[in-house]
Write an enzyme that holds these catalytic residues in place. Sequence first.
Site, PDB file in Angstrom:
ATOM      1  N   ASP A  94      -8.755  15.626 -17.709  1.00  0.00           N
ATOM      2  CA  ASP A  94      -8.992  14.197 -17.900  1.00  0.00           C
ATOM      3  C   ASP A  94      -8.790  13.925 -19.386  1.00  0.00           C
ATOM      4  O   ASP A  94      -9.599  14.334 -20.224  1.00  0.00           O
ATOM      5  CB  ASP A  94     -10.411  13.825 -17.436  1.00  0.00           C
ATOM      6  CG  ASP A  94     -10.710  12.327 -17.599  1.00  0.00           C
ATOM      7  OD1 ASP A  94     -10.032  11.664 -18.421  1.00  0.00           O
ATOM      8  OD2 ASP A  94     -11.637  11.832 -16.926  1.00  0.00           O
TER       9      ASP A  94
ATOM     10  N   ARG B 101       0.842  -1.210   0.000  1.00  0.00           N
ATOM     11  CA  ARG B 101       0.000   0.000   0.000  1.00  0.00           C
ATOM     12  C   ARG B 101       0.878   1.263   0.000  1.00  0.00           C
ATOM     13  O   ARG B 101       0.467   2.317  -0.462  1.00  0.00           O
ATOM     14  CB  ARG B 101      -0.971  -0.002   1.182  1.00  0.00           C
ATOM     15  CG  ARG B 101      -1.824   1.261   1.275  1.00  0.00           C
ATOM     16  CD  ARG B 101      -3.139   1.059   2.023  1.00  0.00           C
ATOM     17  NE  ARG B 101      -2.998   0.287   3.245  1.00  0.00           N
ATOM     18  CZ  ARG B 101      -2.438   0.741   4.372  1.00  0.00           C
ATOM     19  NH1 ARG B 101      -1.978   1.967   4.447  1.00  0.00           N
ATOM     20  NH2 ARG B 101      -2.338  -0.035   5.443  1.00  0.00           N
TER      21      ARG B 101
ATOM     22  N   LYS C 278      -8.606   2.163 -19.936  1.00  0.00           N
ATOM     23  CA  LYS C 278      -9.037   2.395 -21.320  1.00  0.00           C
ATOM     24  C   LYS C 278      -7.872   2.199 -22.293  1.00  0.00           C
ATOM     25  O   LYS C 278      -7.333   1.117 -22.361  1.00  0.00           O
ATOM     26  CB  LYS C 278      -9.668   3.784 -21.406  1.00  0.00           C
ATOM     27  CG  LYS C 278     -10.670   4.103 -20.274  1.00  0.00           C
ATOM     28  CD  LYS C 278     -11.929   3.273 -20.355  1.00  0.00           C
ATOM     29  CE  LYS C 278     -12.810   3.394 -19.113  1.00  0.00           C
ATOM     30  NZ  LYS C 278     -13.193   4.767 -18.749  1.00  0.00           N
TER      31      LYS C 278
ATOM     32  N   TYR D  21     -17.350  12.649 -17.915  1.00  0.00           N
ATOM     33  CA  TYR D  21     -17.669  11.277 -17.548  1.00  0.00           C
ATOM     34  C   TYR D  21     -18.694  11.329 -16.406  1.00  0.00           C
ATOM     35  O   TYR D  21     -18.553  12.121 -15.465  1.00  0.00           O
ATOM     36  CB  TYR D  21     -16.377  10.609 -17.091  1.00  0.00           C
ATOM     37  CG  TYR D  21     -16.548   9.157 -16.756  1.00  0.00           C
ATOM     38  CD1 TYR D  21     -16.717   8.216 -17.759  1.00  0.00           C
ATOM     39  CD2 TYR D  21     -16.526   8.737 -15.438  1.00  0.00           C
ATOM     40  CE1 TYR D  21     -16.869   6.879 -17.440  1.00  0.00           C
ATOM     41  CE2 TYR D  21     -16.680   7.399 -15.120  1.00  0.00           C
ATOM     42  CZ  TYR D  21     -16.856   6.483 -16.122  1.00  0.00           C
ATOM     43  OH  TYR D  21     -17.012   5.171 -15.802  1.00  0.00           O
TER      44      TYR D  21
HETATM   45  C1  LIG Z   1     -13.803   5.427 -17.736  1.00  0.00           C
HETATM   46  C2  LIG Z   1     -13.524   6.859 -17.485  1.00  0.00           C
HETATM   47  C3  LIG Z   1     -13.289   7.323 -16.187  1.00  0.00           C
HETATM   48  C4  LIG Z   1     -13.370   6.410 -14.987  1.00  0.00           C
HETATM   49  O1  LIG Z   1     -12.402   5.422 -15.039  1.00  0.00           O
HETATM   50  P1  LIG Z   1     -12.583   3.972 -14.296  1.00  0.00           P
HETATM   51  O2  LIG Z   1     -11.268   3.336 -14.574  1.00  0.00           O
HETATM   52  O3  LIG Z   1     -13.734   3.291 -14.974  1.00  0.00           O
HETATM   53  O4  LIG Z   1     -12.844   4.255 -12.875  1.00  0.00           O
HETATM   54  C5  LIG Z   1     -13.003   8.656 -16.034  1.00  0.00           C
HETATM   55  N1  LIG Z   1     -12.957   9.503 -17.067  1.00  0.00           N
HETATM   56  C6  LIG Z   1     -13.186   9.089 -18.335  1.00  0.00           C
HETATM   57  C7  LIG Z   1     -13.141  10.075 -19.446  1.00  0.00           C
HETATM   58  C8  LIG Z   1     -13.470   7.761 -18.586  1.00  0.00           C
HETATM   59  O5  LIG Z   1     -13.715   7.348 -19.832  1.00  0.00           O
END
Ligand SMILES: *Cc1c(COP(=O)(O)O)cnc(C)c1O
Length: 402
Positions: free
Chosen positions: A186, A61, A211, A114
Site C-alpha cells: 500500500d 460495471r 489521496k 491504515y
Molecule cells: C485512506 C487510505 C486507505 C483507504 O482508502 P479509502 O479511499 O479511504 O477507502 C488505505 N490505505 C491508506 C494508507 C490510506 O491512507
Amino acid sequence: MKPSSRKFRFATRAVHAGEAPDPITGASSPNLVMSSTFVADPGVNFSVESDETKNAHVYTRWSNPTLDQLERKLADLEGAEAGLVFGSGMAAISGLLMNQLKAGDELVMSDVTYAGASELANETLPNMGIKVKRVDMSNLAAVAAAVTPATKLVYAETPANPIMRLTDIAAVAEIAKANNAEFVVDSTFASPVGTLPIALGADYVIQSITKYLGGHGDAIGGAVLGKQAPLANMRQKILVHGGGILSPFNAWLILRGIATLPLRMRAHQEGALKVAQFLESHPKIKRVMYPGLPSHPQHDLATRQMANFSGMLSFQVEDGNKAARAFADHCEVFHYAVSLGHHRSLLFYMDTDSLLQSSFWLTEAQQASYRAFAGNGIFRTSIGIEDPDDLCEDLEEALRHL
Ligand SMILES: *Cc1c(COP(=O)(O)O)cnc(C)c1O
C-alpha cells in the site's frame, strides 16, 4: 496526432498517459462518459465471460471508457502491466485480499497499517478461514521468521499510517519471493512520485486514489496495479461480480488531478519539510516523525526508497487531547479532519486508547510496543500546497494556547 513511440518522463506521462484525443469529436481532454449502458450489436453474446464482448463496452460495471483511461494512466505511472480502479481504497484492499486468499491460506501483514485494513485483517479475514500473522515490517529478521512456504501473500504499507514507519520494499520482496509468496504494498502515503514498489520487486501496488492522486479531497476511489493475468481475474471476480466499481465522474476528477501530481508532490514535500523543521524546533513539541528529517530512524532507507518524502508527518505533544482542542479552535488554515493528500492542509489527533480499541494491533506485545512508541497519541498531519510560512504561523498561533 501521431501515436507515441517514445518512453516519456514521469511528468509528461502524468499528463498524457492513458489519454488520447477522442477519435469522433477530436476532444483533447478526456471525455466523461457517464452512460451506464452502451448500444450493442444483437449478434454479440452478452455473457461477461464471452470473448466477443472483451473489446466493446457493454455496461459500465464491466468496463467504461473514462475508467479505462484512468486505469491505463495509473498502470503507466506505477510501471505496472495493468490497473483496476475501485469505488474506494478499501474496496481495492478488500478486493485484492479476497481474490488472492482463500480459506486455509496465510497472510503475513504489517502490524502497522491504515486502520480499515487492520480491522479487515483482524476480524473479517480470520472469519473466512484465512490465517493472519502481523509482524513489524521494519524488522527484516522478524519478517524472515514470519514468512514461510505456507505464506501466500505478504502485505506492507510504507510509509505506514500513522507513525510514518517505513518498510524496505526490495528486501521484503526478496523474502517473499524466496517463499513463493506474492507481495503487495500500500503505497498511498508515498504516491508514485515518491516510490515505485513494482520496480523494487512488489507484485501489486494499492493506491487510495482519494489521496495524492486525486489530490483535491473531492473524490473517493482506489486502485490495484499489477500483472495482466491476475488483474484480469480480479476484474471479473471482484469488480464485475463484486460490483464495487468507481463512478466515471470520480474517475474523471481523479484523471484531472493526476495531471498536476508531480507539481503538487514537490510542493507537499517542500511544505512538509519546512513544517517538520518548525515543529522540531518548537519547545512544546516532543517529537516529529517525517521521513525527510535526518532525525527519522529510517532516514537512510527513506533517502534510498523515496524520490519524494511526501507531505505526511506526525508529531507529539505532552497533552494531545488539549492540543487537539487548541488546533481545532485556533487554526485558520489547517482543517481538523481525517484523510490526507489534499491541496488543503489537514490535521487529526489519533488517541492511542481509541486506536487500540479499534483493534489496530493484534497481540499484547504489539499493543505494548505501540504504546511505548506513541504514548497517549499522535497528530497525523497532511501538509497541503498552501504557503508553508502560513502553515507554520497557523500552528504557532494554536500552540500558544497550550
Ligand atoms: C485512506 C487510505 C486507505 C483507504 O482508502 P479509502 O479511499 O479511504 O477507502 C488505505 N490505505 C491508506 C494508507 C490510506 O491512507
